[in-house]
Scaffold this active site. Structure first.
Site, PDB file in Angstrom:
ATOM      1  N   HIS A 207       7.091 -36.779 -29.878  1.00  0.00           N
ATOM      2  CA  HIS A 207       6.393 -35.693 -30.565  1.00  0.00           C
ATOM      3  C   HIS A 207       7.226 -34.451 -30.797  1.00  0.00           C
ATOM      4  CE1 HIS A 207       5.814 -34.448 -26.319  1.00  0.00           C
ATOM      5  NE2 HIS A 207       5.899 -33.235 -26.817  1.00  0.00           N
TER       6      HIS A 207
HETATM    7  C1  UD1 Z   1       5.877 -30.758 -24.278  1.00  0.00           C
HETATM    8  C2  UD1 Z   1       6.347 -29.358 -24.233  1.00  0.00           C
HETATM    9  C3  UD1 Z   1       5.179 -28.462 -24.280  1.00  0.00           C
HETATM   10  C4  UD1 Z   1       4.361 -28.770 -25.533  1.00  0.00           C
HETATM   11  C5  UD1 Z   1       3.948 -30.225 -25.537  1.00  0.00           C
HETATM   12  C6  UD1 Z   1       3.278 -30.576 -26.860  1.00  0.00           C
HETATM   13  C7  UD1 Z   1       8.457 -29.606 -23.016  1.00  0.00           C
HETATM   14  C8  UD1 Z   1       9.239 -29.297 -21.806  1.00  0.00           C
HETATM   15  N1  UD1 Z   1       7.199 -29.161 -23.070  1.00  0.00           N
HETATM   16  O1  UD1 Z   1       5.231 -31.066 -23.054  1.00  0.00           O
HETATM   17  O2  UD1 Z   1       5.636 -27.132 -24.297  1.00  0.00           O
HETATM   18  O3  UD1 Z   1       3.195 -28.024 -25.500  1.00  0.00           O
HETATM   19  O4  UD1 Z   1       5.099 -31.012 -25.415  1.00  0.00           O
HETATM   20  O5  UD1 Z   1       2.591 -31.833 -26.777  1.00  0.00           O
HETATM   21  O6  UD1 Z   1       8.961 -30.239 -23.897  1.00  0.00           O
HETATM   22  N2  UD1 Z   1      -0.280 -38.350 -22.055  1.00  0.00           N
HETATM   23  C9  UD1 Z   1      -1.483 -39.006 -22.086  1.00  0.00           C
HETATM   24  N3  UD1 Z   1      -1.783 -39.812 -23.154  1.00  0.00           N
HETATM   25  C10 UD1 Z   1      -0.910 -39.996 -24.182  1.00  0.00           C
HETATM   26  C11 UD1 Z   1       0.350 -39.326 -24.134  1.00  0.00           C
HETATM   27  C12 UD1 Z   1       0.635 -38.495 -23.059  1.00  0.00           C
HETATM   28  O7  UD1 Z   1      -2.293 -38.888 -21.164  1.00  0.00           O
HETATM   29  O8  UD1 Z   1      -1.245 -40.743 -25.123  1.00  0.00           O
HETATM   30  C13 UD1 Z   1       0.013 -37.457 -20.909  1.00  0.00           C
HETATM   31  C14 UD1 Z   1       1.251 -37.820 -20.149  1.00  0.00           C
HETATM   32  O9  UD1 Z   1       0.992 -38.830 -19.219  1.00  0.00           O
HETATM   33  C15 UD1 Z   1       1.625 -36.476 -19.515  1.00  0.00           C
HETATM   34  C16 UD1 Z   1       1.241 -35.489 -20.578  1.00  0.00           C
HETATM   35  O10 UD1 Z   1       0.273 -36.147 -21.405  1.00  0.00           O
HETATM   36  O11 UD1 Z   1       0.856 -36.238 -18.360  1.00  0.00           O
HETATM   37  C17 UD1 Z   1       2.459 -35.131 -21.370  1.00  0.00           C
HETATM   38  O12 UD1 Z   1       2.082 -34.525 -22.558  1.00  0.00           O
HETATM   39  P1  UD1 Z   1       3.134 -34.310 -23.735  1.00  0.00           P
HETATM   40  O13 UD1 Z   1       2.339 -33.993 -24.956  1.00  0.00           O
HETATM   41  O14 UD1 Z   1       4.097 -35.426 -23.766  1.00  0.00           O
HETATM   42  O15 UD1 Z   1       3.800 -32.940 -23.327  1.00  0.00           O
HETATM   43  P2  UD1 Z   1       5.180 -32.577 -22.680  1.00  0.00           P
HETATM   44  O16 UD1 Z   1       6.343 -33.164 -23.373  1.00  0.00           O
HETATM   45  O17 UD1 Z   1       5.081 -32.780 -21.217  1.00  0.00           O
END
Ligand code: UD1
Length: 368
Positions: A207
């Protein structure tokens, strides 16, 4: 005592859930404000329902926009809410535009502001998130660092607020949901829902704007994944879906595209898979905790412990690097030390710190 907690995105809701519950269990009055930076059901409300936290008391409905727009709107809309009910502490998790906007509102209103997940650094100033977290850390009164490395980063930068090594609330929530997602019939059900019946598979999430907003990079990543030619489940972020539709870039046939899944489903999928391929921050750490090897499509990572342990490897957004690294890491057996992220009681510890008044006041923070 009133503690106001502000979230804006999916990962912020997940990180904050254990803290909201711990504060409430400790008898602290909480106010939960969502900025609306993430507004799709699948990126916001789904997690509030699933993780059984109370619905936000207020939604600022900021929505999409540039980083500057979102930050400005959060400051001005949150100021009105904080004036209506002034908390003893404002807690801001993570590194989003919502985190920066909320923290700036707190700083300007002289409200003691605490940073949850403090001290992370990628040393990449092209990352909006790096700028956001540095600014929040340098104005915060209380800094809740998830790891020893995060504490060291804060010490090197001479931050003036009180630093606490608390552990990571994402480890708390993972342990809390472990009895559900480690159950084999639950795992089978969830795998069936995303089209996996048996055999080896990987999970993919993508993303970040530096990967999905640049067509050459997105094409490279898709081509690399096609070359892997093994089954890959892809819960697709709305931003990525939009970019793929706009550009017409082909999604390879070995990718099983599904909507974003609930947290507990995600943990079941990652724990059963042979590899996680991601550009997410939080998922790198979750793969580490679940002993699933990880390929991170980024130039750098804040979660350096995962790289040092050999459980995570960085890949360039090119066809060759993505396929080489994915094949190299596929099925690698790891036995990672979970204790680097605490003991699963970080939220309890933070709730105790907030209730006990251990955090110094602004006056005592004055630089001599
Ligand atoms: C990153 C950014 C953050 C931003 C976000 C946008 C960094 C360091 N931080 O956070 O500032 O707001 O992206 O999305 O890059 N999950 C689910 N279901 C899914 C996909 C993910 O439950 O289908 C959960 C994962 O298990 C995890 C969390 O969502 O717990 C991660 O979310 P994610 O959107 O990937 O954010 P980050 O990359 O952590």
């Amino acid at each position: 005592m009133i503690v106001t907690l502000v979230t804006g995105t999916r990962p912020q809701i997940i990180k904050s859930a254990p803290l909201l519950l711990a504060l409430q269990e400790g008898g602290v009055t909480t106010r939960f404000i969502h900025t609306g930076q993430h507004y799709d059901f699948q990126l916001a409300a789904q997690f509030i329902e699933e993780l059984e936290i109370p619905k936000p008391d207020c939604n600022l409905e900021v929505g999409s926009g540039t980083s500057a727009y979102q930050t400005y709107e959060v400051i001005s809309r949150l100021e009105r809410e904080l004036e209506r009910e002034r908390p003893d502490y404002l807690v801001v998790p993570g590194d989003t535009n919502s985190a920066l906007g909320a923290a700036l509102a707190g700083f300007k209103m002289d409200i003691p502001t605490c940073h949850l997940e403090s001290g992370l650094r990628s040393y990449d100033m092209y990352m909006q998130e790096e700028i956001n977290r540095r600014l929040v850390d340098h104005g915060a009164t209380g800094l809740f660092a998830p790891t020893k490395i995060a504490v060291e980063n804060l010490e090197k930068e001479n931050v003036i607020g009180s630093v606490f090594l608390t552990g990571d609330t994402m480890y708390d929530i993972l342990q809390n949901r472990l009895p559900i997602f480690s159950n084999s019939s639950y795992q089978e059900e969830e795998m069936k829902k995303v089209g996996i019946s048996e055999g080896s598979f990987a999970v993919l999430t993508l993303h970040r704007r530096e990967n999905v907003d640049i067509p050459d990079r997105l094409t490279g990543i898709m081509k690399g994944l096609a070359t892997v030619s093994r089954k890959i489940v892809f819960p697709m972020h709305p931003r990525t879906k939009k970019r793929l539709e706009e550009t017409g870039i082909q999604i390879p046939k070995n990718l099983e595209v599904v909507d974003p899944v609930p947290y507990t489903t995600m943990m079941a999928l990652v724990s059963k898979s042979d590899l996680l391929i991601t550009d997410s921050g939080g998922l790198q750490k979750e793969a580490y905790l679940l002993n699933t090897p990880c390929v991170t499509i980024r130039d750098n990572t804040e979660w350096v412990e995962t790289i040092e342990a050999g459980a995570n490897i960085l890949a360039l957004p090119t066809a060759e690097d993505v396929s080489t690294k994915a094949l190299k890491m596929w099925g690698l057996k790891t036995n990672n030390d979970a204790s680097v992220y605490g003991d699963g009681r970080a939220a309890e510890r933070i709730a105790e710190i907030l209730s006990s008044g251990e955090i110094q006041t602004k006056r005592s923070m004055m630089v001599e």
